[in-house]
Design an enzyme around this catalytic site. Structure first.
Site, short mmCIF file in Angstrom:
data_model
loop_
_atom_site.label_atom_id
_atom_site.label_comp_id
_atom_site.label_asym_id
_atom_site.label_seq_id
_atom_site.Cartn_x
_atom_site.Cartn_y
_atom_site.Cartn_z
N THR A 403 0.69 -1.14 -0.25
CA THR A 403 -0.07 -0.17 -0.35
C THR A 403 1.03 1.48 -0.11
O THR A 403 1.88 1.29 0.16
CB THR A 403 -1.12 -0.16 1.28
OG1 THR A 403 -1.52 -1.16 1.66
CG2 THR A 403 -2.32 0.80 1.24
N THR A 421 -4.31 1.33 -2.95
CA THR A 421 -3.63 0.06 -2.69
C THR A 421 -4.16 -0.50 -3.68
O THR A 421 -5.29 -0.42 -3.86
CB THR A 421 -4.02 -0.83 -0.94
OG1 THR A 421 -3.66 -1.81 -0.54
CG2 THR A 421 -5.10 -1.25 -1.18
N GLU A 423 -3.17 -4.02 -2.24
CA GLU A 423 -3.33 -4.63 -1.40
C GLU A 423 -2.12 -5.75 -0.77
O GLU A 423 -1.01 -4.93 -0.81
CB GLU A 423 -4.59 -5.92 -1.65
CG GLU A 423 -5.12 -6.42 -0.20
CD GLU A 423 -3.93 -7.84 0.74
OE1 GLU A 423 -4.15 -6.07 1.59
OE2 GLU A 423 -3.84 -8.72 0.66
N GLU A 442 -7.74 -7.54 -3.15
CA GLU A 442 -9.09 -7.16 -1.59
C GLU A 442 -9.94 -7.95 -1.34
O GLU A 442 -9.75 -7.57 -0.14
CB GLU A 442 -9.22 -5.16 -1.95
CG GLU A 442 -8.83 -4.59 -1.51
CD GLU A 442 -7.49 -4.20 -1.29
OE1 GLU A 442 -7.05 -4.25 0.72
OE2 GLU A 442 -6.89 -3.21 -1.78
N ASP A 445 -9.33 -9.43 1.65
CA ASP A 445 -9.45 -9.20 2.50
C ASP A 445 -10.15 -9.29 3.73
O ASP A 445 -10.39 -8.93 4.79
CB ASP A 445 -9.73 -7.49 2.86
CG ASP A 445 -7.65 -6.83 2.79
OD1 ASP A 445 -6.34 -7.61 3.01
OD2 ASP A 445 -7.42 -5.21 3.02
N SER A 464 -11.07 -3.12 6.28
CA SER A 464 -9.68 -2.24 5.47
C SER A 464 -9.01 -2.39 7.09
O SER A 464 -9.38 -1.57 8.31
CB SER A 464 -9.57 -1.61 4.73
OG SER A 464 -8.44 -0.71 4.44
N SER A 465 -7.84 -1.49 6.99
CA SER A 465 -7.17 -1.13 8.10
C SER A 465 -6.45 0.78 7.95
O SER A 465 -5.44 0.74 8.50
CB SER A 465 -5.46 -1.74 8.84
OG SER A 465 -6.18 -3.25 8.45
N GLY A 485 0.96 -0.73 5.12
CA GLY A 485 1.35 -1.57 6.40
C GLY A 485 0.22 -2.41 6.49
O GLY A 485 0.84 -3.21 7.90
N1 GLU Z 1 -5.59 -4.04 1.71
C1 GLU Z 1 -4.88 -3.58 3.08
C2 GLU Z 1 -5.83 -2.77 3.48
O1 GLU Z 1 -6.76 -2.43 3.61
C3 GLU Z 1 -4.00 -2.07 2.89
C4 GLU Z 1 -2.51 -3.99 2.34
C5 GLU Z 1 -1.63 -3.91 3.08
O2 GLU Z 1 -1.08 -2.54 3.30
O3 GLU Z 1 -1.81 -5.04 3.35
O4 GLU Z 1 -5.84 -2.45 4.92
#
Ligand code: GLU
Length: 588
Positions: A403, A421, A423, A442, A445, A464-465, A485
């Protein structure tokens, strides 16, 4: 997110040159001055943003210009094949709005997508597949942001990125390491392998990499607008790549089921931000379907009850880790797409709930594993959501710095904090043939099997984070911060805020400090070189313990709005090949 240990320590030249006195061409992670400012992990991307600001564009215009350029220089982290979250501060109106352009599951997506026989399939198999690809939201997000709050057209803001894609850029060690990391995945897809590898190996550092296909894709958007992506030839090429992945001879990967209607129907969402307060700051962050804003608010609310400033650093850091652990127990159990799940957000971010959670912390001893709490008691709302029928099992994956995050402000005080991102590093690995961009993964996730609020469903956005955040003090912007991250994004943003506000570090020190990511798993993630340090040993006395596979965590970018009216853009001083901070007028 990937369960695999990711990049070994990347050996990149470290250039730390403070803006004052640094030659104009030097790549610098810290720059102070007046006017607009930008911090990204890519020098061409920061320059693209600055060029747009210099041409009179605002922060939204510049953010899209930087993002499009990152799609060229950091194609394994982000791009038009993915999605993201943008937090926008509109200075004149003194208002914050967020734009969710997260990928969505196609209409044919089913809850057993990653557990066809009731058993979750192997993660890497799930990633490198058409099934992993969600309907991309990036172009719709750029369009909607520009249309509503920008001042420029696609043609204007994509011009710098087109030039970089057309002329090429030199590969650095970081880029090469990421290709090496992904050799197996990329080798499955000839179009991807041909662009980034020779004879099955990563192109060497120093190679000039051009991407005329991506330049042409951006030209298509420049002339045809958002429709050129979500309908017509490009849309057809996307669904062909998803439904019949363009694999090497003798290879088969799981196909997806995406329809032209999925692309035509894709919508971004304007959402109200998550708001919280912390020691006189007002924090404004990303709401669901990102768990970032809620988890950060909960952890800070828990921390606020401790007099951290009066403590030795190790005790304060122990408490930071315990607060993160508790917030993650809740995040893992309750949070998912708000259009599908009635999550108890008001309870989770309430000060009263935080007080209850705080009682669980032993200031002298690590807890190691926290259970989710009962935020439903604290909803303070007549429409208390139903509790989930069964306690959700938490799935913890270890993640690195996939990301990208960028921060831009303009001379009028508008701010954009933008995380986007595809992902995993290199997403699904599938490059859309002839168009030069990689499709996301994605959909991985989602939790692969339930019961869990975050299980796959048609039309749903995976949790998501991503945590683009803006902090205000006395009603004025104080700083903005965000990071890549995976789930470590939450702790990187949280820890940087804690470093800055509680430990009193200036923003460059707060960003460069070793990252400690506690996410209620078996052990806390740390970075190379941390284990064995005085800081680590001091925390071990509280019973804290570390994950053996240390790796770089995050690649944050921030802007500080100084009380004297100057701005300081701050990027990474040593991670991810060193970031790039620029201001319009230096040195004031
Ligand atoms: N898919 C992750 C999220 O949405 C972000 C991708 C990553 O940084 O691993 O949190």
């Amino acid at each position: 997110m990937t369960p695999n240990a990711l990049p070994r320590r990347l050996t990149s030249t470290i250039i730390i040159a403070l803006a004052f006195g640094a030659p104009a061409w030097a790549k610098t992670p810290v720059a102070s001055g007046t006017g607009g400012a930008v911090a990204t992990i890519s020098e061409p991307a920061s320059q693209a943003a600055l060029a747009i600001l210099d041409r009179g564009g605002n922060a939204v215009d510049a953010a899209v210009a930087a993002a499009a350029t990152l799609g060229v220089t950091d194609p394994f982290s982000c791009g038009v094949g993915g999605g993201g979250f943008m937090v926008i501060y509109l200075a004149k109106e003194n208002r914050v709005i967020t734009l969710d352009h997260r990928e969505v599951a196609p209409a044919a997506f089913r809850s057993n997508a990653f557990a066809p026989d009731g058993k979750a399939i192997d993660f890497d198999t799930a990633v490198a597949s058409g099934m992993a690809v969600g309907v991309p939201g990036t172009v719709r997000g750029w369009h909607d942001a520009l249309e509503r709050y920008g001042t420029m057209s696609f043609k204007q803001v994509l011009a710098p990125a087109i030039k970089v894609a057309q002329d090429g850029f030199k590969l650095n060690d970081n880029f090469v390491a990421l290709v090496t990391e992904n050799e197996k995945k990329f080798a499955l897809f000839p179009e991807t392998a041909a662009r980034y590898m020779r004879d099955g190996k990563a192109l060497p550092a120093g190679t000039l990499l051009r991407n005329p296909d991506l330049a042409n894709t951006y030209r298509l958007l420049s002339s045809g607008g958002v429709k050129a992506f979500y309908s017509g030839k490009l849309a057809q090429a996307i669904i062909d790549s998803v439904n019949r992945p363009p694999v090497a001879a003798g290879i088969s990967v799981r196909p997806g089921q995406m329809a032209l209607a999925d692309l035509a129907n894709y919508e971004a969402r304007w959402r109200q931000p998550v708001r919280s307060t912390y020691r006189g700051y007002e924090l404004v962050g990303m709401p669901l379907p990102s768990s970032g804003g809620v988890a950060i608010a909960e952890a800070l609310n828990i921390l606020e009850g401790f007099d951290l400033k009066s403590m030795p650093r190790e005790k304060a850091e122990h408490l930071y880790m315990e607060a993160a652990r508790l917030a993650f127990a809740d995040r893992n159990a309750y949070l998912a797409d708000p259009e599908y799940v009635d999550a108890p957000v008001a309870g989770l971010v309430s000060k009263e709930y935080a007080a209850r959670r705080r009682e669980l912390i032993d200031p002298t001893q690590a807890r190691h594993h926290a259970q989710p709490g009962d935020p439903y008691l604290f909803q303070q709302d007549p429409s208390v959501p139903l509790r989930p029928a069964a306690a959700a099992k938490a799935r913890l994956l270890s993640e690195s710095a996939h990301t990208t995050h960028l921060a831009v402000s303009d001379k009028d005080g508008n701010i954009v904090a933008y995380t986007f991102t595809i992902e995993s590093w290199g997403g699904s690995g599938i490059t859309v043939p002839g168009y030069g961009f990689i499709l996301n993964n994605e959909m991985t996730d989602f939790d692969f099997s339930g019961p869990h609020p975050n299980v796959p469903e048609a039309g749903k956005r995976p949790r998501s984070s991503m945590s683009p955040t803006i902090a205000f003090r006395n009603g004025k912007p104080a700083f903005t911060i965000g990071s890549p991250g995976g789930a470590t994004i939450v702790t990187t943003v949280l820890q940087t805020i804690f470093n800055h506000i509680d430990l009193g570090m200036d923003m460059p020190s707060a960003l460069n400090a070793p990252r400690i990511s506690e996410r209620n798993g078996q052990a806390t993630s740390i970075e190379p070189g941390f284990a064995g340090s005085v800081q680590a040993k001091a925390l071990e006395r509280f019973g804290q313990r570390w994950d053996a596979s240390a790796e770089e965590i995050g690649a944050a970018n921030a802007i500080v709005f100084n009380p004297d009216g100057t701005v300081t853009a701050v990027s990474e001083g040593k991670r991810h090949g060193v970031g790039s901070a620029l201001v319009q007028k230096r040195g004031h």
